[in-house]
Design an enzyme around this catalytic site. Structure first.
Site, PDB file in Angstrom:
ATOM      1  N   HIS A 126      -2.406 -10.106  12.013  1.00 14.12           N
ATOM      2  CA  HIS A 126      -1.831  -8.867  11.481  1.00 14.12           C
ATOM      3  C   HIS A 126      -1.496  -8.002  12.693  1.00 14.12           C
ATOM      4  CE1 HIS A 126      -1.166  -5.070   9.650  1.00 14.12           C
ATOM      5  NE2 HIS A 126      -2.293  -4.546  10.071  1.00 14.12           N
ATOM      6  N   CYS A 150      -3.639  -3.363   4.403  1.00 10.56           N
ATOM      7  CA  CYS A 150      -2.711  -4.389   4.905  1.00 10.56           C
ATOM      8  C   CYS A 150      -3.142  -5.801   4.526  1.00 10.56           C
ATOM      9  CB  CYS A 150      -2.594  -4.293   6.420  1.00 10.56           C
ATOM     10  SG  CYS A 150      -2.193  -2.642   6.968  1.00 10.56           S
ATOM     11  N   LYS A 206      -4.958  -7.790  22.034  1.00  9.85           N
ATOM     12  CA  LYS A 206      -6.364  -7.464  22.327  1.00  9.85           C
ATOM     13  C   LYS A 206      -7.294  -8.440  21.621  1.00  9.85           C
ATOM     14  CE  LYS A 206      -5.981  -2.455  22.751  1.00  9.85           C
ATOM     15  NZ  LYS A 206      -6.830  -1.281  22.794  1.00  9.85           N
ATOM     16  N   GLU A 241       0.841  -1.190   0.000  1.00  7.68           N
ATOM     17  CA  GLU A 241       0.000   0.000   0.000  1.00  7.68           C
ATOM     18  C   GLU A 241       0.881   1.245   0.000  1.00  7.68           C
ATOM     19  OE1 GLU A 241      -1.640  -1.163   4.229  1.00  7.68           O
ATOM     20  OE2 GLU A 241      -2.082   0.916   3.865  1.00  7.68           O
ATOM     21  N   SER A 279     -10.185   2.516  14.132  1.00  8.15           N
ATOM     22  CA  SER A 279      -9.574   1.428  13.341  1.00  8.15           C
ATOM     23  C   SER A 279      -9.292   0.210  14.223  1.00  8.15           C
ATOM     24  CB  SER A 279      -8.290   1.902  12.644  1.00  8.15           C
ATOM     25  OG  SER A 279      -7.247   2.128  13.571  1.00  8.15           O
ATOM     26  N   SER A 297      -7.446  -2.262   6.544  1.00  5.23           N
ATOM     27  CA  SER A 297      -8.417  -1.190   6.753  1.00  5.23           C
ATOM     28  C   SER A 297      -9.186  -0.918   5.483  1.00  5.23           C
ATOM     29  CB  SER A 297      -7.690   0.085   7.190  1.00  5.23           C
ATOM     30  OG  SER A 297      -7.141  -0.106   8.464  1.00  5.23           O
ATOM     31  N   THR A 328       3.475   3.573  15.713  1.00 12.66           N
ATOM     32  CA  THR A 328       3.137   2.331  14.997  1.00 12.66           C
ATOM     33  C   THR A 328       3.676   2.324  13.564  1.00 12.66           C
ATOM     34  OG1 THR A 328       0.962   3.074  14.192  1.00 12.66           O
ATOM     35  CG2 THR A 328       1.023   2.143  16.401  1.00 12.66           C
ATOM     36  N   ASN A 352       5.345  -1.767  12.190  1.00  8.47           N
ATOM     37  CA  ASN A 352       4.331  -2.185  11.218  1.00  8.47           C
ATOM     38  C   ASN A 352       4.941  -2.274   9.831  1.00  8.47           C
ATOM     39  OD1 ASN A 352       1.893  -2.800  10.012  1.00  8.47           O
ATOM     40  ND2 ASN A 352       0.860  -0.900  10.586  1.00  8.47           N
TER      41      ASN A 352
END
Ligand code: CAA
Length: 387
Positions: free
Chosen positions: A233, A111, A242, A79, A201, A308, A152, A275
């Site tokens: 990811h 991603c 999380k 991307e 996001s 996203s 990030t 990332n």
């Protein structure tokens, strides 16, 4: 016939910043970055690297002369591409000496596109068992200096060779996916940095994971007990934690502990690189393969891919007996030994120095030890060279 990932290789740049130093420079608590976000270091990109050179530097380390002859497709997922028309894959074909009868294409969906590329490769090899397909997921994650997303950022490329009877893992035919048009993160053509609604996001990521995971279980009659690890990811490593915590209560205590151990192994490298958008889930897979001593042939590994905009996909792989043979020995140890820490002000200069302009420019490549480098822009053409 079984098809999957035969070889994997990684490349990132020779420079990084320390997250404690970044936190101090941004008047943040270091523990917010180290624990709250889950990052310790971040790759910094010199002007002499971009997604083409990083992809070539990753793939070159694993390809034999026979591979370069047998490859029938080169798919680059990114991307942060360097051209709106020409695909990065056709640059890679030349730089890597891949035969001229290969297809070359670049794919985009935030991603997520590395996963689509991998599935296209699997499906092609399933129809053409003698063929090999090269998939390269290469990105530079840029949010901007002193933005909420800065912690990030990161950069790097993962290259994967997809073949029949693969050394590393068979990709199972159990994919579940979903899409929904959502504005959580995007990068308009006029911008070199992402636009993001950060907290939104992260919530969309979790919602997609939960929905895809439920559908995956229904469709495939599987539960957490069937998996050795879930690989995510990882835009930042707390994000995967999380998501994992959202579903862990579905397993008994022993399984929960084992899945947490596997997760820790799967984020060792992502904590230090940051990332890499399309490649992040696959860097996490490599981290698991190299850092989990309990892995055994036949283990089922689940992978959740998120892009996203938004798209999510879940699928599984079955680990093969000699999976280490498909990895490049000492690749990560060499990278972490070689790369140099830069100060926050040096990083800020490098961040603003990447080649985005249209003016002719000659770059000093002497400090970059990579095999493939970007030497500048001449007559609107990017000058890629091999040393
Ligand atoms: N010690 C320990 N933890 C601390 C702390 C301290 N001293 N101070 C704060 N924290 C914790 C917070 O409690 C919080 O934890 P939880 O998320 O568990 O609640 C965490 O640190 C982060 O704190 P904030 O939410 O206050 O952080 P922030 O406002 O700076 O935003 C972010 C964080 C939204 C991730 C931001 O960095 C961002 O926008 N990043 C880019 C977007 C992104 O990565 N989104 C992920 C999903 S989208 C995707 O996956 C595609 C992609 O690759 C981009």
């Amino acid at each position: 016939m079984q098809v999957g990932i035969d070889k994997m290789s990684f490349f990132s740049t020779d420079y990084y910043i320390d997250m404690v130093e970044l936190a101090k420079a941004r008047q943040a608590e270091p523990d917010k970055y180290l624990i709250g976000i889950g990052q310790t270091e971040q790759a910094v990109v010199p002007a002499t690297q971009d997604i083409v050179t990083m992809g070539a530097n990753a793939a070159d380390q694993m390809l034999t002369a026979a591979d370069r002859q047998a490859i029938e497709e080169v798919i680059v997922a990114t991307e942060s591409g360097v051209d709106q028309s020409k695909s990065a894959a056709v640059y890679l074909q030349r730089l890597l000496g891949i035969n001229r009868y290969a297809r070359t294409i670049e794919m985009k969906q935030a991603c997520y596109s590395g996963t689509y590329a991998l599935m296209q490769a699997r499906d092609y090899v399933t129809l053409h068992p003698e063929a090999k397909v090269l998939v390269v997921a290469s990105d530079i994650a840029r949010y901007g200096i002193a933005t909420g997303g800065e912690v990030t950022q990161g950069a790097g490329a993962v290259a994967m060779l997809v073949t029949a009877n693969p050394k590393i893992a068979v990709i199972n035919q159990d994919n579940v996916f979903m899409s929904d048009e959502i504005m959580d993160f995007w990068r308009p053509n006029y911008s070199t940095t992402a636009v993001v609604d950060g907290k939104f996001s992260a919530n969309v990521y979790r919602d997609f994971f939960k929905e895809v995971w439920e559908r995956y279980q229904e469709k495939n009659h599987q539960t957490l007990a069937d998996f050795h690890a879930l690989v995510f990811h990882l835009p930042y490593t707390k994000m995967g934690l999380k998501a994992l915590r959202d579903v862990l209560p579905e397993a008994d205590e022993d399984k929960q502990a084992q899945l947490m151990e596997a997760f820790e192994a799967s984020r060792v490298y992502n904590k230090r690189i940051g990332n890499l958008y399309t490649g992040s889930a696959y860097l996490s897979l490599m981290s698991l393969l190299e850092n989990d001593p309990t892995l055994q042939a036949g283990d089922k590994l689940g992978l959740f891919s998120y892009g996203s905009g938004a798209e999510g996909e879940m699928f599984s792989m079955t680990l093969q007996a000699n999976y280490q043979d498909g990895l490049v020995a000492n690749q990560f140890a060499d990278l972490f030994n070689r790369r140099q820490k830069v100060s926050i002000s040096e990083y800020e200069q490098m961040f603003n120095d990447l080649l985005f302009g249209s003016e002719d420019r000659e770059l000093d490549t002497s400090a970059d030890v990579a095999k493939f480098v970007l030497a500048g822009l001449k007559d609107q053409k990017r000058q890629y060279i091999e040393r």
